[in-house]
Design a protein around this motif. Structure first.
Motif, short mmCIF file in Angstrom:
data_model
loop_
_atom_site.label_atom_id
_atom_site.label_comp_id
_atom_site.label_asym_id
_atom_site.label_seq_id
_atom_site.Cartn_x
_atom_site.Cartn_y
_atom_site.Cartn_z
N LYS A 109 0.81 -1.22 0.00
CA LYS A 109 0.00 0.00 0.00
C LYS A 109 0.85 1.27 0.00
CE LYS A 109 -4.37 -1.28 0.11
NZ LYS A 109 -5.37 -0.78 -0.88
N GLY A 110 2.17 1.11 -0.01
CA GLY A 110 3.05 2.28 -0.01
C GLY A 110 3.01 3.05 1.29
N LYS A 111 2.85 2.33 2.43
CA LYS A 111 2.73 2.97 3.75
C LYS A 111 3.79 2.46 4.73
CE LYS A 111 -1.10 5.33 2.87
NZ LYS A 111 -1.17 6.80 2.98
N PRO A 112 5.07 2.55 4.38
CA PRO A 112 6.09 2.10 5.33
C PRO A 112 6.14 2.96 6.58
CG PRO A 112 7.11 3.25 3.50
CD PRO A 112 5.66 3.07 3.14
N ASN A 113 5.59 4.20 6.52
CA ASN A 113 5.57 5.07 7.69
C ASN A 113 4.78 4.46 8.85
OD1 ASN A 113 3.34 5.54 5.83
ND2 ASN A 113 2.67 7.15 7.23
N LEU A 114 3.75 3.65 8.52
CA LEU A 114 2.96 3.02 9.57
C LEU A 114 3.78 2.01 10.36
CD1 LEU A 114 -0.46 2.52 7.74
CD2 LEU A 114 0.20 4.34 9.32
N LEU A 115 4.68 1.33 9.67
CA LEU A 115 5.57 0.39 10.36
C LEU A 115 6.53 1.13 11.29
CD1 LEU A 115 6.43 -2.06 7.44
CD2 LEU A 115 4.68 -2.32 9.20
N PHE A 116 6.96 2.31 10.83
CA PHE A 116 7.82 3.14 11.67
C PHE A 116 7.12 3.52 12.97
CE2 PHE A 116 8.82 7.49 13.00
CZ PHE A 116 10.17 7.39 13.28
N TYR A 117 5.90 3.99 12.86
CA TYR A 117 5.16 4.39 14.06
C TYR A 117 4.86 3.18 14.96
CZ TYR A 117 4.46 8.75 11.49
OH TYR A 117 4.64 9.92 10.80
#
Length: 478
Positions: free
Chosen positions: A350-358
């Motif tokens: 989904k192009g959301k690696p930022n969610l894994l960061f958080y």
């Protein structure tokens, strides 16, 4: 070949490579545990902590961005290739010259030679890493499997040979370097037809990859800290011998998920990336992945939990009994961890690696105080308990993220997972009865326990989970 056939074919080859590499890795650890002291494994564990830390910054997550973007531009790939080489060489010098600080922190002189030697890992791996990424992107899993098999065989042979020759802890490092050297040479040889680097370097052409990498590095850094702060704490406060016990227990407990999950996820991610716009299909695939992972991992972990007191003396010899209670805790941690792993396929698709960061940030904030309080109360056992608790929190929060990305799935997930959980409970009960009446010492009892557990789980599976028609269909598809 359509996507489904590619997935099945890829699964076959990754399974073959995983079985073979697992066998050689297990052989290596079993033999070296009898030749080396626990402190030697502690020294190597510290060394790999350092290597894995610097690997975060040199990798930048380009493997994920190449697969996500289905990158094929030769100029872009050439820039990524030379950037990787520069980072790999830089990491070598940083690690080499920081070795005195590492020795001072752990108060262990032997670390100097081991760390300097391990620094060669980076220039070796980055000569051929991008070719491995491209082979995965193109679903060339047969080639990937060959690379993994030959690397594992070479590394095991070198490590065991040198350990018998008196190289002690450096035998493990030489084995790792041999494995990476073979993997690099084969990656270049098998991937060179797909990509020939050109003398081109322009950072502006990889802006999208770098933006993708920012959160990937942040996520990896937080994941490293929250995944290894327990090892750092054990090694620095309780000594390298305790770290050796802790490392062996952890490695044995995560062995199934580290070997089985990549078979599924390594094949699944490139395929899911091709259907990233279809949320319904992604949800179906995610639920299937969770079902398959729990069905395969849970019986192995439950079996390890109940047979640890038989397996440890048999395979590692005397002196490793302190790992058994730690294994019991790490088995529970691994059950949570194996279900948390597939989230990355959805987040990156989904192009959301930022969610894994958080997610890793929150997990770290939970884990650090737990490590302090549990470790103060119960020392190394408390640290293991803190690891398990924070992993459970990570799993729960990860499911909320998945629910946000692909829609409600928990109800269907629970309707699938209750069966393998019940099957494992019956399996554990049967083995406990065997141990109560017939004992658990020796190779005969150990093999009997494993066979009994396997038969119970398979019998329940064929009776209540897989119909005869489904088994026939699976055979035809294979």
């Amino acid at each position: 070949m359509d996507t489904k056939k590619k997935a099945i074919d890829g699964g076959k080859w990754i399974t073959i490579s995983t079985i073979i590499s697992t066998a050689f890795q297990f052989l290596q650890v079993s033999i070296l545990a009898r030749l080396l002291e626990p402190a030697a494994f502690g020294i190597v564990s510290v060394c790999m902590l350092i290597i894995n830390f610097f690997f975060i910054f040199s990798n930048l997550g380009f493997s994920n961005s190449i697969i996500y973007k289905q990158e094929s531009d030769r100029k872009v790939l050439s820039t990524l290739y030379f950037l990787g080489l520069m980072l790999g060489i830089s990491m070598y010098f940083i690690i080499y010259f920081s070795s005195p600080l590492i020795v001072e922190f752990y108060k262990e002189p032997k670390l100097a030679k081991v760390v300097k030697l391990a620094a060669f890992y980076f220039p070796i791996i980055y000569c051929g890493q991008i070719y491995l990424f491209i082979l995965q992107k193109e679903l060339r899993f047969r080639s990937v499997a060959l690379i993994e098999i030959m690397g594992a065989v070479s590394g095991t042979i070198v490590a065991i040979t040198l350990a018998y020759s008196g190289y002690e802890e450096t035998s493990l490092i030489y084995g790792q370097l041999a494995m990476q050297s073979v993997r690099t040479l084969l990656s270049i040889g098998l991937g060179f037809r797909l990509f020939i680097p050109m003398f081109y370097f322009n950072v502006t052409t990889i802006r999208e990859h770098l933006r993708f990498a920012v959160f990937n590095v942040g996520d990896s850094l937080l994941g490293y800290i929250q995944g290894n702060c327990d090892n750092i704490l054990v090694g620095s406060l309780l000594g390298l011998k305790s770290l050796g016990y802790y490392t062996i227990a952890y490695q044995l407990a995560v062995f199934p998920i580290n070997k089985l999950n990549p078979i599924i996820l390594q094949v699944a991610y490139p395929i899911l990336a091709k259907m990233k716009e279809n949320s319904d299909e992604l949800k179906k695939s995610y639920i299937k992945i969770l079902d398959l992972i729990s069905f395969l991992n849970f019986p192995l972990l439950a079996g390890l939990f109940i047979t640890a007191d038989s397996l440890i003396p048999l395979f590692y010899g005397p002196g490793w009994e302190n790992t058994i209670p730690l294994i019991h805790i790490f088995v529970l941690q691994s059950m949570c961890s194996c279900l948390a792993h597939p989230l990355f396929t959805i987040a990156y698709t989904k192009g959301k690696p930022n969610l894994l960061f958080y997610l890793n940030l929150v997990t770290l904030l939970v884990k650090l105080p737990l490590l302090y309080f549990f470790g103060k109360q119960w020392e190394v056992t408390g640290i293991a308990l803190a690891f398990f608790t924070s992993t459970f929190v990570n799993l729960v929060l990860g499911f909320f993220i998945a629910n946000h990305l692909i829609g409600a799935f928990i109800k269907e997930f629970l309707s699938n997972i209750y069966k393998p959980v019940l099957f494992c409970l019956f399996m554990v009960s049967a083995i406990m009865l065997y141990k109560s009446f017939l004992g658990y010492d020796g190779i005969v009892n150990t093999v009997a326990q494993i066979a009994l557990g396997g038969l119970v789980y398979l019998a329940l599976t064929f009776r209540y989970k897989l119909s005869f028609l489904e088994i026939q269909n699976l055979r035809r598809s294979l």
